[in-house]
Design an enzyme around this catalytic site. Structure first.
Site, mmCIF file in Angstrom:
data_model
loop_
_atom_site.group_PDB
_atom_site.id
_atom_site.type_symbol
_atom_site.label_atom_id
_atom_site.label_comp_id
_atom_site.label_asym_id
_atom_site.label_seq_id
_atom_site.Cartn_x
_atom_site.Cartn_y
_atom_site.Cartn_z
ATOM 1 N N HIS A 145 11.839 -20.901 -35.722
ATOM 2 C CA HIS A 145 11.169 -19.505 -35.776
ATOM 3 C C HIS A 145 9.896 -19.829 -36.997
ATOM 4 C CE1 HIS A 145 14.997 -17.156 -34.310
ATOM 5 N NE2 HIS A 145 13.498 -16.661 -34.063
ATOM 6 N N SER B 178 14.020 -10.986 -33.780
ATOM 7 C CA SER B 178 14.033 -12.174 -34.854
ATOM 8 C C SER B 178 12.524 -12.456 -35.921
ATOM 9 C CB SER B 178 14.782 -13.649 -34.805
ATOM 10 O OG SER B 178 14.670 -13.582 -33.909
#
Length: 265
Positions: free
Chosen positions: A246, A49
């Site tokens: 993230h 990711s």
């Protein structure tokens, strides 16, 4: 930032399926883009990711959270390589890369990027433990991850890197590391200072193992920690989202892209 909500988002992002959809492929970059010095490259982006762009928005593939704002796509837009295959997928582990992503490499591939190892080390469960439980529990989970990183991860990375080299014998390979997630010291809603330091220390262990194995394979290592420094969660200008743990679109543009571009010869 409410911790259960934060970690639910993080776990959902990390748990996305990694085998459902084919990667995005492009030839010749964007129409009208200036031809860069890498116009002859055949570039394949592998990984998890942190390469696919989870959290960066503008998804070309929702199931794999492949974002047009992720550093591989930004690099391809800027350099207009001869071809670009975006195979990185949110939630990927080393077996996923071996089973679902390396198939896009071949003798014509000239550039490969890969970020991997975080999910194999239990990133999602560590973040959950550190957010919801005590400092002792958080540190125990990080110690377990560090032990895995030092004892089991090297062999798994060696096998993956050997496969990448076998399938793409002429490629320059850049292994991309992970940034520190949190500001150290001061106040940070939802995460105490001791836990934040321990998480960043765990990231250092992981990055060191990844960098060592990349060097052993003859691959370049792009260290994301310096470029993200001062822009972690709870800084005044964070490039990592507190809601999904993230990098944001800005994080990919100003943190990951310079680190990757500097590592590409």
């Amino acid at each position: 930032m409410r911790v259960p909500r934060v970690l639910t988002a993080a776990l959902l992002a990390l748990g996305l399926a990694v085998t459902v959809s084919a990667p995005a492929s492009a030839t010749g970059g964007n129409a009208g883009a200036d031809v860069g010095r890498h116009a002859t490259e055949n570039y394949v982006a592998l990984g998890d990711s942190y390469s696919s762009g989870t959290g960066a928005g503008d998804y070309s593939d929702v199931l794999c959270t492949r974002s047009d704002n992720a550093y591989p796509a930004l690099w391809a837009d800027a350099e207009s390589p001869a071809s670009f295959t975006f195979a990185a997928c949110g939630g990927a582990t080393i077996p996923d890369v071996l089973n679902n992503q390396v198939r896009y490499l071949d003798e014509s591939t000239t550039l490969v990027s890969v970020s991997i190892g975080g999910n194999d080390s239990g990133f999602a469960s560590i973040m959950l433990s550190c957010a919801l439980f005590s400092q002792t529990v958080c540190e125990r989970r990080l110690d377990e991850a560090a032990d895995y990183a030092r004892t089991e991860l090297p062999g798994a990375l060696d096998a993956l890197y050997a496969t990448i080299r076998d399938r793409a014998p002429h490629a320059e390979v850049v292994v991309v590391g992970y940034p520190h997630l949190y500001k150290e010291g001061g106040l940070c809603l939802g995460m105490g200072a001791g836990k934040r330091t321990a998480i960043n220390d765990g990231s250092d262990v992981l990055n060191q193992v990844i960098a060592d194995r990349a060097a052993a394979a003859g691959f370049a290592f792009a260290d994301a920690r310096p470029t993200f420094a001062g822009h972690e969660i709870c800084t005044s200008d964070p490039w990592i989202s507190g809601s999904n743990i993230h990098p944001t679109a800005k994080g990919h543009e100003r943190g990951y892209l310079p680190a990757f571009a500097a590592a590409v010869s």
